[in-house]
Design a protein around this motif. Structure first.
Motif, short mmCIF file in Angstrom:
data_model
loop_
_atom_site.label_atom_id
_atom_site.label_comp_id
_atom_site.label_asym_id
_atom_site.label_seq_id
_atom_site.Cartn_x
_atom_site.Cartn_y
_atom_site.Cartn_z
N LYS A 169 0.82 -1.22 0.00
CA LYS A 169 0.00 0.00 0.00
C LYS A 169 0.85 1.26 0.00
O LYS A 169 0.46 2.28 -0.56
CB LYS A 169 -0.91 0.03 1.22
CG LYS A 169 -2.10 -0.86 1.12
CD LYS A 169 -2.99 -0.67 2.35
CE LYS A 169 -4.21 -1.54 2.25
NZ LYS A 169 -5.12 -1.34 3.38
N ASN A 170 2.00 1.21 0.61
CA ASN A 170 2.84 2.40 0.73
C ASN A 170 3.95 2.45 -0.32
O ASN A 170 4.97 3.09 -0.12
CB ASN A 170 3.45 2.48 2.14
CG ASN A 170 4.32 1.29 2.45
OD1 ASN A 170 4.36 0.31 1.70
ND2 ASN A 170 5.03 1.35 3.57
N LEU A 171 3.75 1.80 -1.44
CA LEU A 171 4.74 1.77 -2.50
C LEU A 171 4.88 3.15 -3.13
O LEU A 171 3.90 3.78 -3.51
CB LEU A 171 4.31 0.76 -3.59
CG LEU A 171 5.23 0.64 -4.80
CD1 LEU A 171 6.54 -0.02 -4.39
CD2 LEU A 171 4.55 -0.16 -5.88
N GLY A 172 6.10 3.63 -3.22
CA GLY A 172 6.36 4.92 -3.85
C GLY A 172 6.52 4.75 -5.36
O GLY A 172 6.95 3.71 -5.84
N ILE A 173 6.13 5.76 -6.11
CA ILE A 173 6.29 5.71 -7.55
C ILE A 173 6.89 7.03 -8.03
O ILE A 173 6.83 8.04 -7.34
CB ILE A 173 4.96 5.47 -8.29
CG1 ILE A 173 3.96 6.61 -8.02
CG2 ILE A 173 4.36 4.14 -7.92
CD1 ILE A 173 2.80 6.64 -8.95
N PHE A 174 7.48 6.98 -9.21
CA PHE A 174 8.00 8.18 -9.86
C PHE A 174 7.20 8.39 -11.14
O PHE A 174 6.83 7.43 -11.81
CB PHE A 174 9.48 8.01 -10.22
CG PHE A 174 10.37 7.91 -9.02
CD1 PHE A 174 10.85 9.06 -8.41
CD2 PHE A 174 10.71 6.68 -8.50
CE1 PHE A 174 11.67 8.97 -7.30
CE2 PHE A 174 11.53 6.58 -7.39
CZ PHE A 174 12.01 7.73 -6.78
N THR A 175 6.97 9.62 -11.47
CA THR A 175 6.31 9.93 -12.74
C THR A 175 6.93 11.21 -13.30
O THR A 175 7.90 11.72 -12.76
CB THR A 175 4.77 10.04 -12.56
OG1 THR A 175 4.16 10.12 -13.85
CG2 THR A 175 4.39 11.26 -11.74
N ASN A 183 -0.86 16.17 -18.90
CA ASN A 183 -1.63 14.98 -19.28
C ASN A 183 -1.07 14.29 -20.51
O ASN A 183 -1.81 13.74 -21.34
CB ASN A 183 -3.11 15.33 -19.48
CG ASN A 183 -4.01 14.12 -19.31
OD1 ASN A 183 -3.63 13.15 -18.66
ND2 ASN A 183 -5.18 14.16 -19.92
N ARG A 184 0.25 14.32 -20.65
CA ARG A 184 0.94 13.67 -21.78
C ARG A 184 1.14 12.19 -21.44
O ARG A 184 1.42 11.86 -20.29
CB ARG A 184 2.29 14.33 -22.07
CG ARG A 184 2.22 15.83 -22.38
CD ARG A 184 1.71 16.11 -23.74
NE ARG A 184 2.50 15.37 -24.69
CZ ARG A 184 2.41 15.52 -25.99
NH1 ARG A 184 1.58 16.37 -26.48
NH2 ARG A 184 3.16 14.79 -26.79
N PRO A 185 1.07 11.29 -22.40
CA PRO A 185 1.24 9.86 -22.11
C PRO A 185 2.70 9.53 -21.73
O PRO A 185 3.62 10.20 -22.13
CB PRO A 185 0.88 9.18 -23.43
CG PRO A 185 1.10 10.22 -24.47
CD PRO A 185 0.81 11.55 -23.82
N ILE A 186 2.82 8.50 -20.95
CA ILE A 186 4.14 7.96 -20.62
C ILE A 186 4.46 6.94 -21.70
O ILE A 186 3.76 5.95 -21.86
CB ILE A 186 4.14 7.31 -19.22
CG1 ILE A 186 3.81 8.38 -18.17
CG2 ILE A 186 5.46 6.62 -18.93
CD1 ILE A 186 3.59 7.84 -16.79
N LEU A 187 5.50 7.19 -22.48
CA LEU A 187 5.81 6.36 -23.63
C LEU A 187 6.93 5.36 -23.39
O LEU A 187 7.07 4.39 -24.12
CB LEU A 187 6.18 7.25 -24.83
CG LEU A 187 5.11 8.25 -25.25
CD1 LEU A 187 5.64 9.14 -26.37
CD2 LEU A 187 3.85 7.53 -25.70
N ARG A 188 7.72 5.56 -22.36
CA ARG A 188 8.83 4.66 -22.09
C ARG A 188 8.98 4.48 -20.58
O ARG A 188 8.93 5.43 -19.82
CB ARG A 188 10.11 5.26 -22.68
CG ARG A 188 11.27 4.29 -22.67
CD ARG A 188 12.49 4.88 -23.35
NE ARG A 188 12.18 5.13 -24.76
CZ ARG A 188 12.81 6.01 -25.49
NH1 ARG A 188 13.77 6.73 -24.98
NH2 ARG A 188 12.50 6.18 -26.76
N VAL A 189 9.16 3.20 -20.17
CA VAL A 189 9.34 2.89 -18.76
C VAL A 189 10.65 2.19 -18.59
O VAL A 189 10.99 1.31 -19.35
CB VAL A 189 8.17 2.01 -18.24
CG1 VAL A 189 8.40 1.64 -16.78
CG2 VAL A 189 6.85 2.72 -18.39
#
Length: 189
Positions: A169-175, A183-189
């Motif tokens: 539940k407490n997982l951190g993410i980067f964006t 509101n641009r799409p994320i094209l590469r991970v």
């Protein structure tokens, strides 16, 4: 690359017809759902609630053919007059030389896992029990020393009703700023 896949899946009407026939003939239908890259396999009964006034049974993380056999074995116990008691340990009665336990499924989880039962009963007012198995050290998922390798094979449906993801539940993410601000799409991970 060819992405055409042929499936030999029954239509919804065919599935419901088969379910009705099997419930009439055997007292239940067992549904098996294969695993995906993200979700474990699971199998569940349809008809125990109607035929035997007993909660339906669901089991996660086992090969669907094995889970099918085990659910039928549990159904045979019920047909012979046994009542499965939640939170009671069953040693050597479900799995040979291993413990098993049944947990009551939180009603909030019914709609996510019992698709055919919902269609058959036409309501979600039925109860279910989750058959939980132990790891190779005979530990349940909630016990100290449970093998981490199996932690996501059995989502515990008595407690995980509001957060249904494998991650903590407490997982951190980067964006990116582009996603948040424009509101641009994320094209590469």
């Amino acid at each position: 690359m060819n992405t055409d896949h042929t499936h030999d899946c029954p239509t919804s009407d065919e599935l419901m017809d088969t379910t009705k026939i099997n419930i009439e003939k055997y007292g239940l239908q067992v549904m098996g759902i294969s695993s995906t890259d993200y979700s474990p396999s699971f199998s569940y009964s349809v008809g125990l609630y109607e035929s035997h006034q007993h909660p339906e049974i669901i089991c996660f993380g086992l090969p669907t053919n094995l889970a099918h056999v085990i659910i039928n074995d549990v159904a045979d116990l019920i047909k012979n007059g046994d009542r499965i008691v939640p939170h009671q340990e069953y040693y050597d009665k479900i799995f040979k030389e291993s413990r098993a336990q049944f947990l009551p499924v939180n009603p909030k989880n019914i709609k996510d896992y019992f698709y055919v039962a919902l269609n058959y009963y036409q309501h979600d007012n039925f109860s279910a029990l989750q058959l939980v198995w132990t790891d190779r050290n005979d530990k349940f998922p909630w016990e100290d020393g449970f093998e981490e390798k199996f932690i996501y094979d059995q989502p515990l449906l008595d407690r995980n009703a509001d957060f249904k993801f494998r991650e903590a539940k407490n997982l951190g993410i980067f964006t990116t700023r582009q996603w948040l601000d424009h509101n641009r799409p994320i094209l590469r991970v």
